[in-house]
Design an enzyme around this catalytic site. Structure first.
Site, mmCIF file in Angstrom:
data_model
loop_
_atom_site.group_PDB
_atom_site.id
_atom_site.type_symbol
_atom_site.label_atom_id
_atom_site.label_comp_id
_atom_site.label_asym_id
_atom_site.label_seq_id
_atom_site.Cartn_x
_atom_site.Cartn_y
_atom_site.Cartn_z
ATOM 1 N N GLN A 209 -95.133 22.307 -8.278
ATOM 2 C CA GLN A 209 -95.893 21.498 -9.233
ATOM 3 C C GLN A 209 -95.739 22.053 -10.639
ATOM 4 O OE1 GLN A 209 -100.124 22.261 -9.349
ATOM 5 N NE2 GLN A 209 -100.575 20.087 -9.220
ATOM 6 N N GLY A 210 -95.210 21.254 -11.567
ATOM 7 C CA GLY A 210 -95.021 21.713 -12.943
ATOM 8 C C GLY A 210 -96.101 21.170 -13.857
ATOM 9 N N GLU B 246 -106.169 17.628 -4.778
ATOM 10 C CA GLU B 246 -106.076 19.075 -4.663
ATOM 11 C C GLU B 246 -107.479 19.671 -4.493
ATOM 12 O OE1 GLU B 246 -104.311 20.879 -8.115
ATOM 13 O OE2 GLU B 246 -103.614 22.597 -6.958
ATOM 14 N N SER C 44 -99.210 23.533 -15.233
ATOM 15 C CA SER C 44 -99.691 24.547 -16.176
ATOM 16 C C SER C 44 -98.574 25.096 -17.054
ATOM 17 C CB SER C 44 -100.295 25.723 -15.408
ATOM 18 O OG SER C 44 -101.467 25.332 -14.776
ATOM 19 N N SER D 67 -109.998 25.883 -12.640
ATOM 20 C CA SER D 67 -110.839 27.048 -12.381
ATOM 21 C C SER D 67 -112.284 26.610 -12.124
ATOM 22 C CB SER D 67 -110.807 27.970 -13.600
ATOM 23 O OG SER D 67 -111.429 27.330 -14.687
#
Lengths: 360, 376
Positions: B115-116, B232, B118, B358
């Site tokens: 997964q690109g 997710e 961040s 987060s």
């Protein structure tokens, strides 16, 4: 498993909410808690009986509403939201006990309990620390019940007590000159604990063995009911908090715009919603007599206890100084949940019950 | 049970034994995961909760969780990121041709995805991303850098959020599927606190992003990313629960063995971990019920993400407290617990509250979108 309420329970939720918002917003219910001897309104309880709420979980043939455990949770959650005063859950549990005792006398008293004509309450505890005690000291002998029960929540207002004795559950109508009831003022000023010393005539309804079976089932319902009450109490407390921090200004802005308070409100919400999942999952399991019900009920009670303590405590903190005043409402919620943590199976007993249900 | 028999027949040895084997380096371990995935796929056990049309069995997430519990000793699959995150995005947003091109190979493990999202300056503030997609004829060329890319060192493809309009913060982002096996791409592994290099950095200097591999329209990338992130965060509790059930069982066995199970402090700690695990399961069922009634995962998914990730920290910390240094021993150390790698789990649990948004970002989402608290 379903979490969305079915049609009947959704309707039940709307009706009880309307009733409570009209009859007992805190502005009306606090005088009941603070200025009456009983600590609640007898008229309102009679009205609840008329409307069928006291027989919520009982079958229709017993004059009940057959709303099941989920229906009971729905009503208690709503009562928690407004910190509804009085022994509602205790009356339901007394009714459930009578309903499980298959006898003529029991069903006569059941009718009067369900309709709200008589206040029948369980008197079980003989100590203040809720540790497991296998021996009941109170005795039934020659149609007389002798012993001391404490605390009996709202016991002074009872017309009839269902007393656990070493011989089984006994039914004790209030004698002419009353019981020797000593008030035990406690942390929650809305609560009415009494110590009752009995040397009174009464009848044995069950033997010890069936009493144990019946009370085990009633205890599950009590723990679930208390969890639902605590769910509602923390919901109500969170609502108070959100209203307050969206209004209150400091440093030129509403304090609810500070991230530090936003994250604390988020933590409160996480506790409320997780408690909701736990309560309705446990209610579902109990209603359907699933094997995991004992684990789930114990988990719900322990988790709601910890969560309600946290949420209602945070409310006082986020209100600041006024949260510590008698005038504002946060302490009503806080005190109620502190008491519920201990009653209907204290948190530490529920934690132990959860372990034992898994053979640990 | 059919599945149990199949596992007995096909699982050569438990995953923990593979981890313990000194001959297995990280590359080798990943190959084992890839071939295990291929085996699952051939036998129809992969993505059993996926629609039949796309190679699944059309079963529910609950059944998938039962599967995860049964297969607890099996290697994790290689394409976790692809199947759990990109999969739903393709099903919701891709064209028929794109689905046909990518989904089968994703399931078979032939093509592993990373997964690109961040970037060094766009983590929690994802919309600050700066990797650019510059038009080149019909296609695009990528310039920039992604970081914290899980499985990057072992992947074949990457799904990338790239900026197609520098002036439109959200509407200027587009979603591309990009091959990692081409000029203009460099992958550098990053070593983690566990010592492994499960993730890495991906550098783009003129790598090709084909228009036919653009998902959704130009500028729809943010919307699609939100689908990915919701999947997710939400609906994953049940998958994690299979692990947590296994872990708590090991912890209870451990305290039984070390003779402390009857201590009141130990019992209280274990009881709370047990109770919270059931609350986690209740949250999972609740999300599931709302997904089953046709609702897409919304901001409530943040509740689940916070709960399972923070629970996994409490569980691992609890084990380290109650088992003492035995739980510190690495999997290949003498005296290590035979079925559980607590040291790895304890360290890894520090990552889960950071990735996939987060805990702090989740609390922002809850306070803004659910509690409607005002912006500063």
């Amino acid at each position: 498993m379903q979490f969305e309420l079915n049609e009947n329970n959704a309707l039940l939720k709307t009706s009880i909410r309307e009733f409570l918002e009209k009859e007992t917003p805190l502005a009306k219910s606090r005088p009941m808690m603070e200025e009456t001897q009983e600590g609640f309104s007898k008229e309102l309880y009679a009205e609840l009986g008329n409307l069928g709420y006291l027989g919520l979980t009982l079958s229709e043939s017993e004059g009940g509403a057959a709303a099941g455990v989920i229906g009971l949770a729905v009503v208690l959650e709503e009562m928690g939201r407004v910190a509804f005063p009085g022994p509602f859950l205790d009356l339901v549990l007394a009714g459930e006990t009578l309903s499980r005792v298959k006898s003529q006398q029991a069903s006569q008293f059941l009718q009067e309990t369900v309709s709200g004509q008589k206040s029948v309450l369980l008197a079980r505890s003989e100590a203040l620390d809720d540790l497991e005690r296998s021996v009941i000291q109170t005795r039934f002998d020659q149609d007389t019940i002798r012993g001391t029960k404490l605390p009996v929540p709202y016991g002074a207002s009872a017309d009839v007590l269902l007393v656990t004795t070493a011989e089984g559950v006994a039914l004790v109508p209030r004698p002419e000159e009353g019981w020797k009831a000593t008030s035990l003022p406690a942390l929650d000023h809305a609560q009415r604990f009494v110590e009752i010393s009995l040397d009174s005539p009464g009848r044995l309804l069950t033997d010890k063995q069936s009493a144990d079976t019946i009370l085990k089932e009633v205890d599950q319902l009590g723990a679930l009911g208390a969890s639902a009450l605590m769910l509602g109490l923390m919901e109500g407390s969170l609502e108070l908090t959100l209203d307050y921090i969206k209004e209150r200004k400091a440093f030129g802005r509403t304090i609810g715009s500070f991230q530090v308070l936003q994250h604390r409100a988020a933590d409160m919400w996480i506790r409320v919603e997780s408690s909701r999942s736990a309560v309705y999952r446990a209610a579902w399991a109990l209603e359907n007599s699933l094997e995991e019900a004992s684990l789930l009920v114990a988990s719900a009670k322990a988790y709601c206890g910890d969560s309600a303590r946290f949420v209602c405590g945070e409310t006082i903190q986020l209100f600041g100084g006024v949260g510590y005043t008698w005038e504002y409402d946060p302490h009503i919620y806080y005190k109620r949940v502190k008491t519920l943590e201990q009653l209907y199976g204290s948190t530490r007993n529920q934690l132990e019950a959860a372990l034992q249900s898994q053979g640990i | 049970m059919e599945l149990r028999a199949w596992l007995n027949e096909n699982l050569e040895r438990p995953w923990i034994e593979e981890l313990r084997d000194p001959k297995n380096d990280e590359k080798k371990l990943f190959d084992i995961r890839r071939s295990w995935q291929a085996k699952l796929h051939e036998s129809g056990y992969l993505g059993i909760h996926w629609p039949k049309e796309w190679g699944g069995r059309g079963l529910t997430v609950v059944e998938n969780a039962i599967f995860a519990a049964e297969a607890i000793h099996a290697p994790p699959i290689a394409s976790r990121v692809g199947i759990n995150l990109l999969g739903p995005a393709l099903i919701h947003h891709a064209t028929e041709e794109q689905r046909k091109r990518f989904i089968p190979k994703m399931l078979s493990g032939e093509e592993v995805w990373c997964q690109g999202f961040s970037e060094p300056d766009a983590g929690s503030d994802l919309a600050a991303l700066r990797t650019r997609a510059e038009p080149d004829g019909d296609d695009f060329r990528l310039e920039g850098q992604k970081v914290w890319t899980t499985f990057a060192p072992w992947s074949d493809w990457i799904f990338v959020l790239a900026r197609t309009d520098p002036d439109d913060r959200y509407g200027g982002i587009t979603f591309f599927l990009v091959s990692l096996h081409q000029e203009g791409i460099e992958v550098r592994p990053i070593r983690q606190i566990t010592g492994e290099s499960e993730f890495g950095e991906v550098f783009f200097s003129g790598a090709l992003a084909k228009r036919e591999h653009m998902v959704g329209a130009l500028g729809e990338g943010w919307k699609i990313a939100m689908t990915v992130l919701a999947y997710e965060r939400g609906s994953m509790s049940l998958a994690h629960l299979a692990r947590f059930d296994h872990y708590l069982k090991d912890l209870v066995e451990g305290v039984r063995e070390n003779g402390s199970l009857q201590r009141a402090d130990v019992r209280e700690k274990i009881a709370r971990l047990l109770v919270e695990k059931e609350v986690l399961r209740a949250n999972g069922y609740r999300t599931l019920a709302s997904l089953a009634s046709g609702q897409a995962p919304g901001p409530e998914a943040s509740l689940e993400k916070i709960f399972w990730s923070e629970y996994s920290r409490r569980l691992a910390d609890g084990a380290l407290d109650l088992l003492g240094l035995q739980a510190h021993l690495l999997v290949h150390s003498p005296h290590a617990r035979p079925h559980m790698d607590w040291a790895q789990e304890a360290l890894y649990s520090r990552a889960v509250t950071i990735y996939a948004g987060s805990s702090e970002i989740q609390r922002n989402i809850i306070s803004k979108r659910i509690l409607k608290l005002p912006s500063s």
